[in-house]
Design a protein around this motif. Structure first.
Motif, PDB file in Angstrom:
ATOM      1  N   GLY A 179       0.276  -1.130  -0.258  1.00 37.94           N
ATOM      2  CA  GLY A 179      -0.192  -0.312   0.009  1.00 37.94           C
ATOM      3  C   GLY A 179       0.778   1.133  -0.161  1.00 37.94           C
ATOM      4  N   ARG A 180       1.892   1.564   0.647  1.00 38.69           N
ATOM      5  CA  ARG A 180       2.860   2.447   0.062  1.00 38.69           C
ATOM      6  C   ARG A 180       2.104   3.338  -1.396  1.00 38.69           C
ATOM      7  N   LEU A 202       6.079 -12.187 -13.484  1.00 39.09           N
ATOM      8  CA  LEU A 202       5.641 -11.539 -11.790  1.00 39.09           C
ATOM      9  C   LEU A 202       4.631 -12.552 -10.974  1.00 39.09           C
ATOM     10  N   GLY A 203       5.098 -12.265  -9.720  1.00 36.60           N
ATOM     11  CA  GLY A 203       3.739 -12.984  -8.881  1.00 36.60           C
ATOM     12  C   GLY A 203       4.388 -14.752  -8.939  1.00 36.60           C
ATOM     13  N   GLN A 204       5.478 -15.000  -9.326  1.00 40.23           N
ATOM     14  CA  GLN A 204       6.456 -16.243  -9.331  1.00 40.23           C
ATOM     15  C   GLN A 204       8.075 -16.060  -9.110  1.00 40.23           C
ATOM     16  N   ALA A 205       8.175 -15.190  -8.282  1.00 35.45           N
ATOM     17  CA  ALA A 205       9.300 -14.891  -7.933  1.00 35.45           C
ATOM     18  C   ALA A 205      10.526 -16.188  -7.526  1.00 35.45           C
ATOM     19  N   ARG A 210       2.310 -12.913   2.908  1.00 32.79           N
ATOM     20  CA  ARG A 210       2.278 -12.118   1.352  1.00 32.79           C
ATOM     21  C   ARG A 210       2.045 -11.092   1.189  1.00 32.79           C
ATOM     22  N   VAL A 211       2.781 -10.661   0.381  1.00 27.84           N
ATOM     23  CA  VAL A 211       2.967  -9.062   0.151  1.00 27.84           C
ATOM     24  C   VAL A 211       2.320  -8.239  -1.071  1.00 27.84           C
ATOM     25  N   ARG A 212       2.351  -7.243  -1.627  1.00 28.09           N
ATOM     26  CA  ARG A 212       1.411  -6.782  -2.581  1.00 28.09           C
ATOM     27  C   ARG A 212       2.475  -5.554  -2.883  1.00 28.09           C
ATOM     28  N   TYR A 213       3.044  -5.688  -4.181  1.00 32.17           N
ATOM     29  CA  TYR A 213       4.026  -4.526  -4.641  1.00 32.17           C
ATOM     30  C   TYR A 213       3.667  -4.416  -6.036  1.00 32.17           C
ATOM     31  N   GLU A 214       4.545  -3.003  -6.552  1.00 30.08           N
ATOM     32  CA  GLU A 214       4.722  -2.689  -7.939  1.00 30.08           C
ATOM     33  C   GLU A 214       5.531  -2.678  -8.938  1.00 30.08           C
ATOM     34  N   ASP A 262       1.390 -10.000  -6.031  1.00 33.67           N
ATOM     35  CA  ASP A 262       0.790 -10.514  -5.377  1.00 33.67           C
ATOM     36  C   ASP A 262       1.532 -11.872  -4.463  1.00 33.67           C
ATOM     37  N   ASP A 263       2.951 -11.680  -4.104  1.00 39.01           N
ATOM     38  CA  ASP A 263       3.880 -13.268  -3.841  1.00 39.01           C
ATOM     39  C   ASP A 263       3.939 -13.360  -2.361  1.00 39.01           C
ATOM     40  N   PHE A 264       4.770 -14.492  -2.389  1.00 37.59           N
ATOM     41  CA  PHE A 264       5.003 -14.722  -0.797  1.00 37.59           C
ATOM     42  C   PHE A 264       6.228 -14.055  -0.565  1.00 37.59           C
ATOM     43  N   ASP A 265       6.149 -13.416   0.766  1.00 34.78           N
ATOM     44  CA  ASP A 265       7.183 -12.665   1.761  1.00 34.78           C
ATOM     45  C   ASP A 265       8.361 -13.743   1.599  1.00 34.78           C
ATOM     46  N   SER A 266       8.702 -13.297   0.620  1.00 36.72           N
ATOM     47  CA  SER A 266      10.775 -14.055   1.039  1.00 36.72           C
ATOM     48  C   SER A 266      11.749 -13.281   1.497  1.00 36.72           C
TER      49      SER A 266
END
Length: 275
Positions: A78-79, A142-145, A189-193, A209-213
């Protein structure tokens, strides 16, 4: 530079790598500390050439390089960036993007090698040189890091090995794949751009949207404490299922990626069983 440390040459590095257990045709994912290796005649580029010589023309080198301009933190959960910042931020271009220095400066020499391929995921970008390089990194959505469909999944399936060349235990990126596929509840999970180039060469901002590494569960995301990757790697080394040696001046480890991932999945699932 410490004048008492004698610089080593490429031939000595190749001997050290061979003594550690690397053979012609190997697929190796390297995590390195150039400081730990010590001064090398010809500089860091010779470390890359030594790795390539040790694995030979049938071998493949892989590295997690990320991106020095990744806006992960700036857009996390959300930042937001200002309209001007979004406009000025460069789009990720795998043919010319820099690498994240926090993962080791050797990565910059791997990614800039004339025979290197680089994946198109900005924040989780992987660079590879050798026979399997196109197969490993060409597809990286993206989304499959780090999970299913990622270069790490193909690296494990191809029976690769992990080389810790003086690098810390929290650097074992392939364990993020174990985190992604382990059947445990409550995964973060995390969301970013990320700014990428579309088919027409224009910059577009894409939500991810992906797992939080940085902590797959809340208990592994506590500041100042070890994450799951470091804890799993430490326990794995305690099992003595790896090879140890010195590469230059660096204490180094060679680990089987499939065995390490199986161990990591079991480690997580035993401690955090699904209800």
């Amino acid at each position: 530079m410490d004048s008492k440390i004698t610089p080593i040459d490429r031939a000595a590095l190749v001997r050290d790598l061979t003594n550690l257990g690397i053979v012609q045709g190997d697929l190796v994912m390297v995590h390195a500390s150039l400081k730990a290796v010590g001064p090398v005649i010809g500089g860091p580029a010779q470390v890359v050439e030594a790795l390539l010589e040790a694995i030979g023309p049938a071998g493949t080198l892989l590295a997690f390089v990320s991106w020095d301009r990744s806006p992960y933190e700036e857009t996390l959960n959300g930042r937001t960036l200002s309209p001007r910042e979004r406009e000025d931020w460069p789009a990720f271009d795998p043919t010319r993007a820099g690498t994240y220095p926090g993962f080791g400066m050797l990565n910059a020499f791997i990614a800039s090698h004339p025979n290197a391929y680089r994946s198109a995921h900005p924040d989780a970008s992987m660079a590879s040189i050798g026979r399997l390089a196109p197969m490993l990194v060409t597809e990286h959505e993206l989304g499959q890091a780090y999970g299913p469909g990622s270069p790490l999944e193909r690296f494990v399936a191809a029976a690769g090995c992990v080389l810790l060349l003086g690098a810390p235990l929290d650097a074992v990126t392939v364990l993020h794949y174990a985190e992604a596929v382990a059947r445990i509840p409550g995964k973060r999970r995390v969301r970013y751009e990320m700014p990428i180039l579309d088919a027409g060469g224009r910059k577009v901002w894409v939500p991810v949207d992906d797992f939080d590494s940085n902590g797959i569960l809340d208990c592994y995301a506590v500041p100042g404490q070890s994450d799951a990757v470091e804890r799993i790697a430490r326990d794995y080394l305690g099992e003595k299922r790896h090879r140890t040696g010195r590469i230059g001046n660096a204490d180094s480890y060679l680990l089987s990626a499939p065995d390490l991932v199986r161990y990591g999945i079991d480690w997580l699932e035993r401690r955090h069983p699904s209800v």
